[in-house]
Scaffold this active site. Sequence first.
Site, PDB file in Angstrom:
ATOM      1  N   LYS A  59     110.736   8.235  21.175  1.00  0.00           N
ATOM      2  CA  LYS A  59     110.678   6.920  20.838  1.00  0.00           C
ATOM      3  C   LYS A  59     112.205   6.221  21.461  1.00  0.00           C
ATOM      4  CE  LYS A  59     107.789   6.693  16.890  1.00  0.00           C
ATOM      5  NZ  LYS A  59     107.595   6.454  15.428  1.00  0.00           N
ATOM      6  N   SER A  76     112.634   6.236  14.379  1.00  0.00           N
ATOM      7  CA  SER A  76     112.109   6.881  13.276  1.00  0.00           C
ATOM      8  C   SER A  76     110.584   7.418  13.533  1.00  0.00           C
ATOM      9  CB  SER A  76     112.242   6.098  12.051  1.00  0.00           C
ATOM     10  OG  SER A  76     112.281   6.833  11.099  1.00  0.00           O
ATOM     11  N   ASP A  77     110.376   8.513  12.818  1.00  0.00           N
ATOM     12  CA  ASP A  77     108.997   8.661  12.639  1.00  0.00           C
ATOM     13  C   ASP A  77     108.537   9.493  11.381  1.00  0.00           C
ATOM     14  OD1 ASP A  77     106.470   9.010  14.653  1.00  0.00           O
ATOM     15  OD2 ASP A  77     106.467  10.593  13.601  1.00  0.00           O
ATOM     16  N   THR A  78     107.541   9.240  10.841  1.00  0.00           N
ATOM     17  CA  THR A  78     107.091   9.922   9.683  1.00  0.00           C
ATOM     18  C   THR A  78     105.540  10.418   9.666  1.00  0.00           C
ATOM     19  OG1 THR A  78     108.236   8.267   8.079  1.00  0.00           O
ATOM     20  CG2 THR A  78     106.546   9.281   7.210  1.00  0.00           C
ATOM     21  N   SER A 113     111.879  11.773  10.257  1.00  0.00           N
ATOM     22  CA  SER A 113     113.065  11.906  11.056  1.00  0.00           C
ATOM     23  C   SER A 113     113.634  10.890  11.625  1.00  0.00           C
ATOM     24  CB  SER A 113     112.747  12.737  12.260  1.00  0.00           C
ATOM     25  OG  SER A 113     112.105  14.088  12.012  1.00  0.00           O
TER      26      SER A 113
END
Length: 194
Positions: A59, A76-78, A113
């Site tokens: 991203k 961010s990524d979840t 993250s």
Amino acid sequence: MLRNKLKKYNLILASGSPRRQQFFKDLDLDFEIKLKEIEEIYPPELKAAAITDYLAELKASAFEGELQPRDILITSDTIVWHNNKALGKPKDQQDAFEILKSLSNTTHEVITSVCFKTTSATTVLNELTKVTFNELSDEAILYYLENYKPYDKAGAYGIQEWIGFIGVSKIEGSYANVMGMPTDKVYEYFCKLA
């Protein structure tokens, strides 16, 4: 507190998530929002935090060459990691129902993250939280899906919503992380900068 320390920086949050935007407001940060469409595809051999690290960095890479010297881009990524599998956002109601059914009466991991990108460096950090659900009845799952429509959430649920109140029996680690942002680690990162 951080706002003064970070005056010389321009914070860019590249997230459409209302929860992540609210966290940045609650941390009392000045920031702008910039969004880019990204196809969130990762190499199939990646597991757990390696997936979220990769996607958070992916991203950020969409902004390559656009950042100014004072900019700090935050992406961010979840994911929900359960039975050695990444559970992202559900495709539809049936998919959401099956995801929640699989989480019922078990413990899963929520991994987020966060990538901080400047013109000179990229830093990625992550956090893992274990969440245990009570047994969820079909009726409770359907009620939740019909009333809260959690289709934009990894693992098909928001811990801060009704399902979290009635379904979560135990949490080990950061609560904010389950909502999509390990705020303690983000705060720590900014404190080191200031």
